[in-house]
Motif scaffolding. Sequence first.
Motif, mmCIF file in Angstrom:
data_model
loop_
_atom_site.group_PDB
_atom_site.id
_atom_site.type_symbol
_atom_site.label_atom_id
_atom_site.label_comp_id
_atom_site.label_asym_id
_atom_site.label_seq_id
_atom_site.Cartn_x
_atom_site.Cartn_y
_atom_site.Cartn_z
ATOM 1 N N ALA A 27 -31.376 8.654 53.411
ATOM 2 C CA ALA A 27 -31.212 9.126 55.534
ATOM 3 C C ALA A 27 -32.033 7.836 55.457
ATOM 4 O O ALA A 27 -32.975 7.092 55.652
ATOM 5 N N CYS A 29 -33.055 8.512 59.220
ATOM 6 C CA CYS A 29 -34.101 9.168 60.258
ATOM 7 C C CYS A 29 -35.560 9.558 58.715
ATOM 8 O O CYS A 29 -35.572 9.888 58.106
ATOM 9 N N GLN A 282 -28.764 15.478 57.840
ATOM 10 C CA GLN A 282 -28.712 14.553 57.325
ATOM 11 C C GLN A 282 -28.113 14.958 55.632
ATOM 12 O O GLN A 282 -27.453 14.297 55.165
ATOM 13 N N ASN A 286 -24.425 14.284 57.151
ATOM 14 C CA ASN A 286 -24.053 13.517 57.340
ATOM 15 C C ASN A 286 -23.808 13.373 55.335
ATOM 16 O O ASN A 286 -23.837 12.376 54.701
ATOM 17 N N LYS A 289 -26.972 12.650 52.815
ATOM 18 C CA LYS A 289 -27.748 11.984 52.572
ATOM 19 C C LYS A 289 -29.642 12.254 52.689
ATOM 20 O O LYS A 289 -29.875 13.877 52.632
#
Length: 306
Positions: A27, A29, A282, A286, A289
């Motif tokens: 990830a 973040c 995430q 995404n 992630k």
Amino acid sequence: MGLFDKLIRRTSQNHDEEVKSKGFEIADCSFDCESCDSKFPASLKFDDEADLWNSTKPYGLHFIVSTGKTDWAHDATGESNTLSHSVSKWAGNNAGNFVGLESSAIKTSVSSLSSDELLINDDYKQELVGDILVLPFFIWIKNIHLNQVDEFLSTFIPKLIEFRAQNLTSLNFDSFKQEFPTIKLEVDTFKSYVFLCSHKHRDKRCGITAPIMKKEIEIHLRDLQLYRDVGDNTPNGVKVAFINHIGGHKFSANVIIYLRNSGKNIWLARCRPNNVRPIIDQCILNDGKIWPDNVRLIQKFHHIEW
């Protein structure tokens, strides 16, 4: 173990290469979201020190039996003459029997998922007849009686595995109707499932933390127009449900994610309400992630292009 020791331990355990080898990404973040104010009760104590990485074993098949409940007996699949027990028994007897699964292990769980076609208040009927979500295949076996479990699963699962191996996009469900006319097969159209352990009869922490996590997840999903309530089967949404004991209650909250399009499966632990937005952004948006320090297991299955 002090804060400094924890930092040294986690820094020394770099799983980046293994994450990449499994088809995942780290990830980009933080795992924490400062804008979330919700918290677990301060009285709850968890294991925040043990290493989570690979703390649960991989498996190749996961049966999710619908019950419409949020809590179950201590042994959720142990009561004889129930659909969940029949499925669990079949899984135990057939683990290792199928070529083409990523792992020989077969897992069985019960969940709060409920069927629109069953009488939800008829507990006796639901113990005998019900629905099974087959993951990571994202397919439903509906209206199956416990007496049909052995014969049907022994017939259907090998064909499902073969179908996936051949990269086919349309399975002929009609071929099962003549032999099993009461059973209905359906492809699931959600983009993701998120399961939270709410098994209070096994550990009160899960009974307390799961509803808090579910509320936070659903708030964020609504903002993204991905939330799907009971009875809402609009495609490409995210379904959040409760599940029975999955191991590691001391690591609550456990969050299990299945991603349909990529075939990825993510088990996260030590999750808190302020981790919800990063998890959705995430892990789900995404395509998987992850934060290695909070991962118990990651798997990438050969997915099906339904």
